[in-house]
Design a protein around this motif. Sequence first.
Motif, mmCIF file in Angstrom:
data_model
loop_
_atom_site.group_PDB
_atom_site.id
_atom_site.type_symbol
_atom_site.label_atom_id
_atom_site.label_comp_id
_atom_site.label_asym_id
_atom_site.label_seq_id
_atom_site.Cartn_x
_atom_site.Cartn_y
_atom_site.Cartn_z
ATOM 1 N N CYS A 191 -5.498 -7.343 -0.756
ATOM 2 C CA CYS A 191 -4.520 -8.312 -0.259
ATOM 3 C C CYS A 191 -5.186 -9.678 -0.069
ATOM 4 C CB CYS A 191 -3.937 -7.825 1.065
ATOM 5 S SG CYS A 191 -2.870 -9.034 1.852
ATOM 6 N N ARG A 192 -4.527 -10.743 -0.541
ATOM 7 C CA ARG A 192 -5.124 -12.081 -0.448
ATOM 8 C C ARG A 192 -4.335 -12.991 0.499
ATOM 9 N NH1 ARG A 192 -7.256 -14.127 -6.195
ATOM 10 N NH2 ARG A 192 -8.523 -15.412 -4.794
ATOM 11 N N CYS A 193 -3.676 -12.354 1.472
ATOM 12 C CA CYS A 193 -2.851 -13.122 2.420
ATOM 13 C C CYS A 193 -3.607 -14.309 3.044
ATOM 14 C CB CYS A 193 -2.378 -12.214 3.549
ATOM 15 S SG CYS A 193 -0.855 -11.361 3.197
ATOM 16 N N LEU A 208 -1.922 -7.504 -6.418
ATOM 17 C CA LEU A 208 -0.924 -6.545 -5.938
ATOM 18 C C LEU A 208 0.500 -7.098 -6.001
ATOM 19 C CD1 LEU A 208 -2.785 -5.221 -2.748
ATOM 20 C CD2 LEU A 208 -3.095 -4.577 -5.130
ATOM 21 N N PHE A 209 0.624 -8.423 -6.188
ATOM 22 C CA PHE A 209 1.932 -9.088 -6.120
ATOM 23 C C PHE A 209 2.914 -8.528 -7.157
ATOM 24 C CE2 PHE A 209 4.942 -12.353 -7.437
ATOM 25 C CZ PHE A 209 5.465 -12.763 -6.225
ATOM 26 N N GLY A 220 0.946 -6.495 2.388
ATOM 27 C CA GLY A 220 0.379 -7.502 3.290
ATOM 28 C C GLY A 220 1.474 -8.187 4.091
ATOM 29 N N SER A 221 1.057 -8.888 5.135
ATOM 30 C CA SER A 221 2.030 -9.499 6.047
ATOM 31 C C SER A 221 2.852 -10.604 5.380
ATOM 32 C CB SER A 221 1.303 -10.050 7.264
ATOM 33 O OG SER A 221 0.360 -10.986 6.826
ATOM 34 N N CYS A 222 2.287 -11.283 4.365
ATOM 35 C CA CYS A 222 3.027 -12.396 3.737
ATOM 36 C C CYS A 222 4.251 -11.900 2.964
ATOM 37 C CB CYS A 222 2.131 -13.155 2.768
ATOM 38 S SG CYS A 222 0.682 -13.828 3.520
ATOM 39 N N MET A 223 4.340 -10.581 2.761
ATOM 40 C CA MET A 223 5.479 -10.034 2.026
ATOM 41 C C MET A 223 6.496 -9.414 2.977
ATOM 42 S SD MET A 223 6.550 -9.807 -1.112
ATOM 43 C CE MET A 223 5.401 -9.677 -2.488
HETATM 44 S S1 SF4 Z 1 1.311 -9.922 0.890
HETATM 45 FE FE1 SF4 Z 1 1.149 -8.660 -0.921
HETATM 46 S S2 SF4 Z 1 1.255 -10.061 -2.668
HETATM 47 FE FE2 SF4 Z 1 0.840 -11.268 -0.822
HETATM 48 S S3 SF4 Z 1 -1.384 -11.481 -0.790
HETATM 49 FE FE3 SF4 Z 1 -0.897 -9.703 0.514
HETATM 50 S S4 SF4 Z 1 -0.929 -7.922 -0.894
HETATM 51 FE FE4 SF4 Z 1 -0.903 -9.781 -2.157
#
Ligand code: SF4
Length: 244
Positions: A191-193, A208-209, A220-223
């Motif tokens: 995850c690259r949040c 992962l997007f 991740g939390s940004c999703m």
């Molecule tokens: S929320 Fe999901 S898509 Fe966004 S950086 Fe984290 S893992 Fe990747």
Amino acid sequence: QIAKDNPDKKVIFLAVGFETTSPTAAATILAAKQQNIKNFYVLTAHKLTPPAIEALLCDEKIKIDGFLLPGHVCVITGEEPFEFIAQKYHLPAVVAGFEPLDILQSIYMIAKQIHAKNFKIENQYKRVVKAVGNKQAQKIMDLVYKKAPANWRGLGVIENSGLDLTDAFSEFDALKMIPVNKEISKEAAGCRCGEVLRGLVKPTDCPLFGKVCTPNHAVGSCMVSVEGTCAAWYKYGSRVFHFE
Ligand code: SF4
């Protein structure tokens, strides 16, 4: 009221949010103290906005031309806590509302400041935000909370960016009164949040997007919420690409 109705149970309120929600939690704690409620606790994870902005400004990797300041936060804080952006870092900042026209006008105001090289805090959201903020809310916060270091996703620990309860209200502090021994959660692998939140990568740079991470299955939390950068990109990103 829940704690009052259930005197044989310990009721813990998970207090999250920025300056928008922390006054309400503070008012609840004050009321619990006044009513001598002994089975109510607060696990405070409140955070303050200005220290996070300053941490971003101190990160040399991040290039920021100006800030749209969150109108709902500024309703409470007023403009003063953000003045360092113009005074110390010589960047424009505009208190913005949330309608599409608010955002457009705020960006226009930032562009004008950059063009004129005249940097200051301006208020586009005057119909809601007063320059001095909400003095009553500030007073309650000063009474109930003290500043503390806090850990931010992608930014790490920032001094004075969180809120703990003051000694006068420590009887309501869940962490002090109900100690737990739990490992701190970690970001999901891949995850690259943290980088997304700092504007260093686009959501699509995350492997992962759209594959294992989608709004229906957020890794991740940004999703997680519709406000999340990755969730918004998932919903509108293709249209962004269409016009690029
Ligand atoms: S929320 Fe999901 S898509 Fe966004 S950086 Fe984290 S893992 Fe990747």
